[in-house]
Write a protein that holds these residues in place. Structure first.
Motif, short mmCIF file in Angstrom:
data_model
loop_
_atom_site.label_atom_id
_atom_site.label_comp_id
_atom_site.label_asym_id
_atom_site.label_seq_id
_atom_site.Cartn_x
_atom_site.Cartn_y
_atom_site.Cartn_z
N ILE A 81 7.89 23.00 -5.28
CA ILE A 81 9.09 23.42 -6.61
C ILE A 81 8.34 23.58 -7.97
O ILE A 81 9.53 24.21 -8.06
CB ILE A 81 8.01 21.23 -6.90
N GLN A 82 7.04 24.25 -7.27
CA GLN A 82 6.62 24.88 -8.19
C GLN A 82 7.50 26.50 -8.62
O GLN A 82 7.45 27.08 -9.29
CB GLN A 82 5.28 25.29 -7.92
N ILE A 83 7.96 27.08 -6.88
CA ILE A 83 9.13 27.92 -6.22
C ILE A 83 9.82 27.29 -7.56
O ILE A 83 10.77 28.40 -7.75
CB ILE A 83 8.89 28.63 -5.06
N TRP A 84 11.06 26.32 -7.27
CA TRP A 84 12.62 26.12 -7.69
C TRP A 84 11.93 26.30 -9.39
O TRP A 84 12.72 26.20 -9.82
CB TRP A 84 12.37 24.44 -7.16
N ALA A 85 10.98 25.73 -10.25
CA ALA A 85 10.94 25.29 -11.22
C ALA A 85 9.98 26.97 -11.46
O ALA A 85 11.13 27.87 -12.88
CB ALA A 85 9.56 24.73 -11.19
N ALA A 86 10.10 27.97 -11.21
CA ALA A 86 9.47 29.13 -11.71
C ALA A 86 10.74 29.75 -11.50
O ALA A 86 10.95 31.34 -12.29
CB ALA A 86 8.14 29.70 -11.08
N ALA A 87 11.23 29.77 -10.15
CA ALA A 87 12.95 30.65 -9.82
C ALA A 87 13.98 30.45 -11.63
O ALA A 87 14.90 31.92 -11.44
CB ALA A 87 13.50 29.86 -9.38
N LEU A 88 14.15 29.67 -12.24
CA LEU A 88 15.09 29.42 -13.18
C LEU A 88 13.78 30.38 -14.48
O LEU A 88 15.02 30.36 -15.36
CB LEU A 88 14.42 28.12 -14.18
N VAL A 96 8.05 18.48 5.22
CA VAL A 96 8.22 17.78 3.65
C VAL A 96 7.33 16.83 3.30
O VAL A 96 7.36 16.76 2.68
CB VAL A 96 9.15 17.08 3.80
N LYS A 97 6.40 16.16 4.44
CA LYS A 97 5.48 14.95 4.09
C LYS A 97 4.46 15.76 3.24
O LYS A 97 3.71 14.64 2.66
CB LYS A 97 5.62 14.43 5.03
N ASN A 98 3.95 16.98 3.43
CA ASN A 98 2.38 17.74 3.36
C ASN A 98 2.90 17.19 1.52
O ASN A 98 3.67 18.51 1.37
CB ASN A 98 2.45 18.88 3.81
N PRO A 99 1.97 17.39 1.10
CA PRO A 99 2.61 17.74 -0.57
C PRO A 99 1.69 18.69 -1.10
O PRO A 99 2.48 18.95 -2.03
CB PRO A 99 1.04 15.68 -1.14
N LEU A 100 1.58 19.11 -0.53
CA LEU A 100 1.03 20.60 -1.02
C LEU A 100 2.18 21.37 -0.52
O LEU A 100 2.30 22.18 -1.41
CB LEU A 100 -0.37 21.30 -0.49
N ALA A 101 2.42 21.73 0.38
CA ALA A 101 3.85 22.43 1.15
C ALA A 101 5.23 22.16 -0.30
O ALA A 101 5.60 22.71 -0.35
CB ALA A 101 4.50 22.14 2.03
N ALA A 102 5.61 20.28 -0.30
CA ALA A 102 6.53 20.14 -0.96
C ALA A 102 6.29 20.76 -2.46
O ALA A 102 6.60 20.90 -3.53
CB ALA A 102 6.24 18.94 -0.88
N GLY A 103 4.49 20.59 -2.73
CA GLY A 103 5.19 21.19 -4.54
C GLY A 103 4.46 22.11 -4.75
O GLY A 103 4.72 22.49 -5.80
N ASN A 104 3.89 23.20 -3.46
CA ASN A 104 4.41 24.70 -3.70
C ASN A 104 5.64 25.07 -3.50
O ASN A 104 6.34 25.90 -4.87
CB ASN A 104 4.05 25.52 -2.72
#
Length: 106
Positions: free
Chosen positions: A16-23, A6-14
């Motif tokens: 969040i991008q998946i969640w946004a795209a999932a919409l 969770v603390k890895n900004p790259l993993a977290a950002g990815n």
């Protein structure tokens, strides 16, 4: 995901991008759903092992709540916008306490 990931900004950002795209994208929605199911299954199995007296439904509900908390932490760490360093360790410890409470309290 667990706290270290969770603390890895790259993993977290990815994520969040998946969640946004999932919409808007069915493939991304499928990927997001699979990730969430895997997370809930992993946490469910941990809870089941710690507290076998809980019903299957109760373990699933508690796993879903823990995963929701982890996802909230992901939002805190995405893009390097983590909570202030001073509170960061405290946040992790409080999160662990909350996870333990959800996994073991009746």
């Amino acid at each position: 995901m667990f706290l270290a990931e969770v603390k890895n900004p790259l993993a977290a950002g990815n994520l969040i991008q998946i969640w946004a795209a999932a919409l808007v994208d069915p493939l991304a929605a499928t990927v997001a759903s699979k990730i969430q199911k895997r997370e809930r299954k992993t946490i469910y199995q941990l809870i089941r092992g710690i507290t076998p007296e809980f019903s299957e439904n109760e373990c699933q509900a508690r796993a879903a709540l823990i995963v929701a908390q982890i996802e909230g932490l992901i939002l805190q760490h995405a893009g390097g916008r983590a909570v202030p360093t001073l509170a960061n360790g405290s946040l992790d410890e409080i999160a662990r306490q909350s996870f333990r409470w959800l996994a073991t309290r009746t």
